[in-house]
Design an enzyme around this catalytic site. Structure first.
Site, PDB file in Angstrom:
ATOM      1  N   GLU A 271     150.061  72.804  46.943  1.00 27.92           N
ATOM      2  CA  GLU A 271     150.984  73.584  46.094  1.00 27.92           C
ATOM      3  C   GLU A 271     152.378  73.238  46.600  1.00 27.92           C
ATOM      4  OE1 GLU A 271     150.325  75.535  43.608  1.00 27.92           O
ATOM      5  OE2 GLU A 271     148.227  76.082  43.829  1.00 27.92           O
ATOM      6  N   CYS A 305     159.107  79.007  44.756  1.00 28.02           N
ATOM      7  CA  CYS A 305     158.755  77.674  44.254  1.00 28.02           C
ATOM      8  C   CYS A 305     158.900  77.574  42.744  1.00 28.02           C
ATOM      9  CB  CYS A 305     157.335  77.327  44.667  1.00 28.02           C
ATOM     10  SG  CYS A 305     156.154  78.608  44.235  1.00 28.02           S
TER      11      CYS A 305
HETATM   12  P1  NAD Z   1     157.739  73.043  54.515  1.00 31.34           P
HETATM   13  O1  NAD Z   1     156.978  71.997  53.820  1.00 31.34           O
HETATM   14  O2  NAD Z   1     158.869  72.654  55.366  1.00 31.34           O
HETATM   15  O3  NAD Z   1     156.790  73.925  55.446  1.00 31.34           O
HETATM   16  C1  NAD Z   1     155.635  74.551  54.956  1.00 31.34           C
HETATM   17  C2  NAD Z   1     154.584  74.610  56.054  1.00 31.34           C
HETATM   18  O4  NAD Z   1     154.169  73.303  56.393  1.00 31.34           O
HETATM   19  C3  NAD Z   1     155.040  75.238  57.346  1.00 31.34           C
HETATM   20  O5  NAD Z   1     153.943  75.938  57.895  1.00 31.34           O
HETATM   21  C4  NAD Z   1     155.394  74.037  58.212  1.00 31.34           C
HETATM   22  O6  NAD Z   1     155.298  74.292  59.592  1.00 31.34           O
HETATM   23  C5  NAD Z   1     154.353  73.044  57.772  1.00 31.34           C
HETATM   24  N1  NAD Z   1     154.740  71.642  57.851  1.00 31.34           N
HETATM   25  C6  NAD Z   1     155.951  71.090  57.664  1.00 31.34           C
HETATM   26  N2  NAD Z   1     155.883  69.755  57.764  1.00 31.34           N
HETATM   27  C7  NAD Z   1     154.590  69.453  57.995  1.00 31.34           C
HETATM   28  C8  NAD Z   1     153.880  68.232  58.183  1.00 31.34           C
HETATM   29  N3  NAD Z   1     154.481  67.052  58.153  1.00 31.34           N
HETATM   30  N4  NAD Z   1     152.545  68.295  58.400  1.00 31.34           N
HETATM   31  C9  NAD Z   1     151.902  69.476  58.413  1.00 31.34           C
HETATM   32  N5  NAD Z   1     152.527  70.656  58.263  1.00 31.34           N
HETATM   33  C10 NAD Z   1     153.855  70.648  58.046  1.00 31.34           C
HETATM   34  O7  NAD Z   1     158.182  74.021  53.357  1.00 31.34           O
HETATM   35  P2  NAD Z   1     159.084  75.328  53.451  1.00 31.34           P
HETATM   36  O8  NAD Z   1     160.480  74.917  53.674  1.00 31.34           O
HETATM   37  O9  NAD Z   1     158.509  76.321  54.362  1.00 31.34           O
HETATM   38  O10 NAD Z   1     158.866  75.946  52.007  1.00 31.34           O
HETATM   39  C11 NAD Z   1     159.624  75.585  50.959  1.00 31.34           C
HETATM   40  C12 NAD Z   1     158.891  74.632  50.069  1.00 31.34           C
HETATM   41  O11 NAD Z   1     157.601  75.130  49.741  1.00 31.34           O
HETATM   42  C13 NAD Z   1     159.605  74.473  48.758  1.00 31.34           C
HETATM   43  O12 NAD Z   1     159.599  73.127  48.383  1.00 31.34           O
HETATM   44  C14 NAD Z   1     158.763  75.317  47.806  1.00 31.34           C
HETATM   45  O13 NAD Z   1     158.881  74.953  46.456  1.00 31.34           O
HETATM   46  C15 NAD Z   1     157.398  75.091  48.330  1.00 31.34           C
HETATM   47  N6  NAD Z   1     156.510  76.149  47.878  1.00 31.34           N
HETATM   48  C16 NAD Z   1     155.572  75.851  46.936  1.00 31.34           C
HETATM   49  C17 NAD Z   1     154.751  76.849  46.439  1.00 31.34           C
HETATM   50  C18 NAD Z   1     153.706  76.563  45.408  1.00 31.34           C
HETATM   51  O14 NAD Z   1     152.824  77.388  45.232  1.00 31.34           O
HETATM   52  N7  NAD Z   1     153.746  75.446  44.717  1.00 31.34           N
HETATM   53  C19 NAD Z   1     154.884  78.151  46.916  1.00 31.34           C
HETATM   54  C20 NAD Z   1     155.858  78.416  47.878  1.00 31.34           C
HETATM   55  C21 NAD Z   1     156.663  77.405  48.355  1.00 31.34           C
END
Ligand code: NAD
Length: 498
Positions: A271, A305
Site C-alpha cells: 500500500e 495517503c
Molecule cells: P516510509 O516508507 O518512509 O516508512 C514506512 C515504514 O517502512 C516505516 O516503518 C519505515 O521504518 C519502513 N521502511 C522505510 N524504508 C524501508 C526499507 N527500505 N525497507 C523496509 N522498511 C522500510 O513511509 P512514511 O514516510 O512513514 O509514510 C508516508 C508514506 O506512506 C506516503 O508515501 C504515504 O502515501 C504512504 N502511505 C500509504 C498508505 C496506503 O494505504 N496506500 C497509507 C498510509 C501511508
C-alpha cells in the site's frame, strides 16, 4: 460504544513513560545492541518514549518465534472458530482500552484526539470484528476434472486455502494503529503468525496492541512486535523464514522491499503513496464540495495517503470553491492533538516540516500563488498552516509530487475529458473524488479515473467492507475487504484418483 467520557491523559502517558521493549514470544526484549530510539511528541518536540532500535538479530529472534508458533504452536492447530474467539477477545480489550489507545495514537502522531477517538479506534475495532467473522469462512472449492489423457478415470478434486505462514508487517507513521489492524486482523484470521515492525516515530499503539493480544490469550509467538527504523524493516523483508510481507509506506521504500523480498520470493502486498485528484464539476453542490475539498486535503494534517491534494474545479464554480476553501483552511483550529478543540495538529518531525515547507516555497518560486496559509506556525512543535495554492502548472513539483502535508493545489478546467487526462497524469493511483449532481457523468468519471477508490460526492469514507488499495505505483493487492484474506493464504489443489 461510549466514546464520550474523557479519559485522563495520564493513562496513556503512564504507558508511554514505561521502558519500552520488543515483544518476542512472551518476552519483553530490548534491542540486542542496546541501542534505543527517542520518540518525540510532534506537538512539543519533547521526549515521549524510548524504544529499542532493533537490528537484524532482533528481527531474526522475532521471526524465529513466529516461525515456531506457526510450525508447531497451538495457533495453527486451533479451529478457525477458536482463533476467531481470541480475535474477538482482543477486540474487546481494544474497546476496553480505547481511551488509552486513542491518546497514545494522538501523542505519538500529533493527530487530533477527536479523530483518534472517533475514527482511528472505531475503524481499528471494525477490522478485528470483520476479520474475526471471516476466520470461519475461509474455504476452498471442489471441481470436476476433464483430464484429456485419463479417459474413464474419475477424480475427487478440491482446493484447500491455507495460511501462508509467517507474515512480516511494516507500517507507516500516519495511521499506525489502523493500518496495523488492516494487516494484523486478516493475517490472524487466516491463521498466520506475525512480526509487526511499526514506524520508528509512532510505535506506541502497536506495542500496546501486542500486549493486549497476549492478555487476550493469543498464544505466545503469534503476535510479535519489533521496533526500529528502515534497517529493521529491510531485515524483515529480506528474512528467508518470512513467507509474506505486507507493507504500507512510501513508493520508494516499497520498491526496496520488493528487491529485499526477492531472495526467497516471499509474497508481497504493498500500500504505497498517492497524489489524489479531487474534481468539482459546475453542477456540484458547491457547499458540500467545499467541505469535501477541505476534508480531503487537510484531514490528518494532509499526512494521508489518499489526501485530495490536487483539486480541480470547473470554470463556473471556480471562484466560489477557491473562496470557500480559503475560508475552510483559515478556519481550522491548529494546536496540540491532545487538546479536544484542535482540528489540525503538527506534522510528524522537523525534517518532514522542512520538506513540506520546501514544497510550498518551490511552488511560490515557480510562480504559483499561495492564497491561504503557506507559513510555519510559530510555536513549539512542527506546525504548518493549512495552505491553498492557485495559479499552478501541472509540471510544478508541488503538483507532481506527494507533498504529504496540509497543502491543496487548485487548478481550473473547462473540459471534463481534459481534466480526466490531467487527473490521471501521475504515477500514483490510490484515490480520486468527483463532485457532481449528474449521475451519468459521475459514473463515467468513476470508470475513467485510474484509482483504487473513487468517492462521488464524498471523500475519505472508509469501511472494512470496501476494498482499499492502489492502481499503478500506489500498490499491489487490496486490504480491508474479504479478499484481504487472499493476501495471507495460498491455495493447494488436491486431486484423488477414485
Ligand atoms: P516510509 O516508507 O518512509 O516508512 C514506512 C515504514 O517502512 C516505516 O516503518 C519505515 O521504518 C519502513 N521502511 C522505510 N524504508 C524501508 C526499507 N527500505 N525497507 C523496509 N522498511 C522500510 O513511509 P512514511 O514516510 O512513514 O509514510 C508516508 C508514506 O506512506 C506516503 O508515501 C504515504 O502515501 C504512504 N502511505 C500509504 C498508505 C496506503 O494505504 N496506500 C497509507 C498510509 C501511508
Amino acid at each position: 460504544m461510549d466514546m464520550s467520557a474523557p479519559i485522563p491523559v495520564s493513562v496513556a502517558k503512564q504507558f508511554l513513560s514505561r521502558p519500552q521493549a520488543n515483544l518476542i514470544g512472551k518476552e519483553r526484549a530490548p534491542a540486542i545492541s542496546g541501542r534505543t530510539i527517542k520518540v518525540l511528541d510532534p506537538a512539543t518536540g519533547e521526549l515521549l518514549m524510548t524504544t529499542p532500535d532493533s537490528g537484524q538479530e532482533d528481527i531474526h529472534r522475532a521471526v524465529m518465534a513466529a516461525r515456531a508458533a506457526f510450525d508447531s504452536g497451538p495457533w495453527t492447530r486451533m479451529t478457525p472458530y477458536e482463533r476467531a474467539r481470541l480475535m474477538l477477545k482482543l477486540a474487546d480489550l481494544i474497546e476496553k482500552h480505547q481511551g488509552e489507545l486513542a491518546e497514545i495514537e494522538t501523542l505519538d502522531t500529533g493527530k487530533p484526539i477527536m479523530a483518534s477517538r472517533y475514527v482511528d479506534v472505531p475503524l481499528t475495532l471494525n477490522q478485528f470484528h470483520f476479520f474475526a467473522g471471516l476466520a470461519t469462512k475461509v474455504r476452498g472449492n471442489t471441481m470436476t476434472l476433464s483430464c484429456p489423457y485419463t479417459p474413464g478415470q474419475q477424480f475427487h478434486s478440491y482446493t484447500l486455502r491455507e495460511p501462508v505462514g509467517v507474515a512480516g508487517l511494516i507500517t507507516p507513521f500516519n495511521f499506525p494503529m489502523l493500518l496495523g489492524a488492516m494487516k494484523i486482523a486478516p493475517a490472524l484470521a487466516a491463521g498466520c503468525t506475525i512480526v509487526l515492525k511499526p514506524d520508528e516515530r509512532t510505535p506506541g499503539s502497536s506495542l500496546r496492541m501486542a500486549e493486549l493480544a497476549l492478555e487476550a490469550g493469543i498464544p505466545e509467538g503469534v503476535f510479535n512486535v519489533v521496533t526500529g527504523g528502515p534497517d529493521a524493516g529491510a531485515a524483515l523483508a529480506a528474512h528467508d523464514a518470512v513467507d509474506k510481507i505486507a507493507f504500507t509506506g512510501s513508493t520508494e521504500a516499497g520498491r526496496s522491499i520488493l528487491r529485499a523480498a526477492a531472495g526467497n520470493l516471499k509474497k508481497v502486498s504493498l500500500e504505497l503513496g498517492g497524489n489524489s485528484p479531487n474534481i468539482v464539476l459546475d453542477d456540484a453542490d458547491v457547499a458540500a464540495a467545499v467541505q469535501g475539498a477541505g476534508f480531503a486535503a487537510y484531514v490528518n494534517m494532509g499526512e494521508c495517503c489518499v489526501a485530495g491534494a490536487r483539486l480541480f474545479v470547473q470554470d463556473k464554480v471556480y471562484d466560489q470553491v477557491v473562496e470557500g476553501l480559503i475560508g475552510y483552511a483559515n478556519g481550522l483550529k491548529i494546536g496540540a492533538g491532545i487538546d479536544e478543540s484542535t482540528q489540525m495538529g503538527p506534522l510528524i518531525t522537523p525534517q518532514h516540516l522542512d520538506k513540506v515547507c520546501g514544497y510550498i516555497e518551490s511552488g511560490r518560486q515557480a510562480g504559483a500563488k499561495i492564497v491561504a496559509g503557506g507559513e510555519r506556525v510559530q510555536r513549539p512543535g512542527y506546525f504548518v498552516q493549512p495552505t491553498v495554492v492557485t495559479n499552478t502548472r501541472d509540471d510544478m513539483k508541488i503538483v507532481t509530487d506527494e507533498v504529504f502535508g496540509p497543502v491543496a493545489t487548485v487548478s481550473r478546467f473547462s473540459d471534463v475529458d481534459q481534466v480526466i487526462r490531467q487527473a490521471n497524469n501521475t504515477m500514483y493511483g490510490l484515490a480520486a473524488g468527483v463532485w457532481t449532481r449528474d449521475l451519468s457523468k459521475a459514473h463515467r468519471m468513476a470508470s475513467a479515473l485510474q484509482a483504487g477508490t473513487v468517492w462521488i460526492n464524498c471523500y475519505n469514507i472508509f469501511d472494512t467492507a470496501l476494498p482499499f488499495g492502489g492502481y499503478k505505483q500506489s500498490g499491489w493487492g487490496r486490504e480491508s475487504c474479504p479478499e484481504a484474506i487472499d493476501l495471507y493464504t495460498q491455495v493447494k489443489a488436491v486431486c484423488v484418483a477414485l
